[in-house]
Design an enzyme around this catalytic site. Structure first.
Site, short mmCIF file in Angstrom:
data_model
loop_
_atom_site.label_atom_id
_atom_site.label_comp_id
_atom_site.label_asym_id
_atom_site.label_seq_id
_atom_site.Cartn_x
_atom_site.Cartn_y
_atom_site.Cartn_z
N ASN A 13 0.85 -0.84 0.13
CA ASN A 13 -0.40 -0.53 0.02
C ASN A 13 0.65 0.99 0.27
O ASN A 13 1.75 1.76 0.66
CB ASN A 13 -0.83 -0.29 1.39
N LYS A 15 0.78 4.22 -0.38
CA LYS A 15 -0.50 5.81 0.03
C LYS A 15 -0.54 6.72 -0.81
O LYS A 15 -0.18 6.75 -1.57
CB LYS A 15 0.14 5.17 1.51
N HIS A 99 -9.57 1.07 4.99
CA HIS A 99 -8.93 1.17 5.88
C HIS A 99 -8.47 2.00 6.77
O HIS A 99 -9.42 3.43 6.98
CB HIS A 99 -7.37 1.77 4.56
N GLU A 101 -6.74 4.74 7.97
CA GLU A 101 -5.91 5.97 7.51
C GLU A 101 -7.45 6.65 7.03
O GLU A 101 -7.78 8.25 7.04
CB GLU A 101 -5.12 6.20 6.78
N GLU A 171 -5.10 -5.17 10.69
CA GLU A 171 -3.84 -3.33 10.57
C GLU A 171 -4.64 -3.14 12.22
O GLU A 171 -4.92 -2.35 12.32
CB GLU A 171 -3.83 -3.08 9.59
N GLY A 177 2.75 2.65 10.88
CA GLY A 177 3.44 3.07 10.52
C GLY A 177 4.45 3.94 11.52
O GLY A 177 4.77 4.94 11.95
N SER A 217 4.17 -2.16 10.45
CA SER A 217 5.17 -2.41 10.55
C SER A 217 5.47 -3.41 10.16
O SER A 217 6.13 -3.94 10.62
CB SER A 217 4.97 -1.79 11.82
P1 13P Z 1 2.82 0.26 7.64
O1 13P Z 1 3.59 -0.89 7.26
O2 13P Z 1 4.10 1.51 7.10
O3 13P Z 1 2.84 0.76 9.03
O4 13P Z 1 2.02 0.99 6.96
C1 13P Z 1 1.04 -0.88 7.00
C2 13P Z 1 -0.73 -0.19 6.47
O5 13P Z 1 -1.13 0.38 7.38
C3 13P Z 1 -0.72 -0.47 5.18
O6 13P Z 1 -1.63 -1.01 4.66
#
Ligand code: 13P
Length: 261
Positions: A13, A15, A99, A101, A171, A177, A217
């Site tokens: 992903n 982003k 997601h 976010e 997740e 992150g 992560s």
């Molecule tokens: P990270 O791997 O940067 O923690 O992000 C995970 C994520 O949100 C994948 O959709």
């Protein structure tokens, strides 16, 4: 239709990162050494603006493409939105839905998640349906309750056939992150719960064939131990998927773990 999970499923992903030319450079590198991770199902999920060029670059490749979100209407006066029809048109076969976010910054709810899942499926896009708890919820012992609610509300009214077409990504928000990863045991506990829940609500076949990804992560160093867990079928990778080297290492570690399962 049930999905198979003979291969680990590794999705990147991207982003809000990478211009179209940067995305093309990254997939070109992946494409060149594709043979090194043939035993994994690889998916890249670039920002919308890069989808078309990435699709052209990946013609004939086994690496597949996904969108990061989808609106539930097919077309209309909805400025700024992208439909399932449009994602299909630029070569997507997957789409991330719900997601954390999107939930946190853009008002996504379980009810809108459900509408997006329906829209995606109506165009044969496989939804990657994201669920997971915040740190506060984990500390209060509410993880399972949170995940259970997201599943029951996000998939409300869906039958067994429909649920079998959906990939679930667990997740934990506190691990996204942050560099903090759920331990393999913590992740397995929730993955096991999700699989059981799917079996109970939609039948054993649905539960046993479900592809359940872990995200938060994920990096080369923790992929093996996470993917060795019984109910973890792959990874949804953020930061570490932005560099070919680490994304490829993750795929290789995942393949190794799958061989030892
Ligand atoms: P990270 O791997 O940067 O923690 O992000 C995970 C994520 O949100 C994948 O959709």
């Amino acid at each position: 239709m049930t999905m198979t999970n003979q291969k680990p499923f590794i999705a990147g992903n991207w982003k809000l990162f990478l211009t179209s030319s940067e995305a093309v450079e990254l997939v070109s590198t992946l494409q060149e050494i594709n043979h090194e991770f043939e035993e994994a199902q690889m998916v890249v999920i670039p920002p919308f603006t890069a989808l078309c060029d990435v699709h052209i670059t990946l013609q004939g490749s086994s690496i597949q493409i996904g969108g990061q979100n989808v609106y539930w209407e097919e077309q209309g006066a909805y400025t700024g939105e992208i439909s399932a029809l449009m994602l299909k048109d630029v070569g997507c076969t997957y789409v991330i839905i719900g997601h954390s976010e999107r939930r946190q910054y853009f008002g996504e709810t379980n009810a809108t998640v459900k509408k997006r899942i329906k829209a995606a499926l109506s165009h044969d896009l496989t939804p990657i349906f994201c669920i997971g708890e915040s740190l506060e919820e984990r500390e209060k012992g509410e993880t399972i309750h949170k995940v259970q609610t997201q599943i029951s509300e996000g998939l409300e009214g869906f039958n067994e056939d429909t649920v079998q077409k959906i990939i679930i990504a667990y997740e934990p928000i506190w691990a996204i992150g942050t560099g903090l990863t759920a331990t393999p045991e913590q992740a397995q506990e929730v993955h096991g719960f999700i699989r059981n829940e799917l079996s109970e609500k939609y039948g054993n076949e649905t539960g046993s064939c479900a592809i359940i990804l872990y995200g938060g992560s994920v990096k080369p160093a923790n992929t093996f131990s996470l993917l060795k867990e019984k109910d973890i079928n792959g990874a949804l990778v953020g930061g570490a998927s932005l560099k070919a080297e680490s994304f490829i290492e993750i795929a290789k570690e995942a393949i190794k773990a799958y061989k030892e399962k």
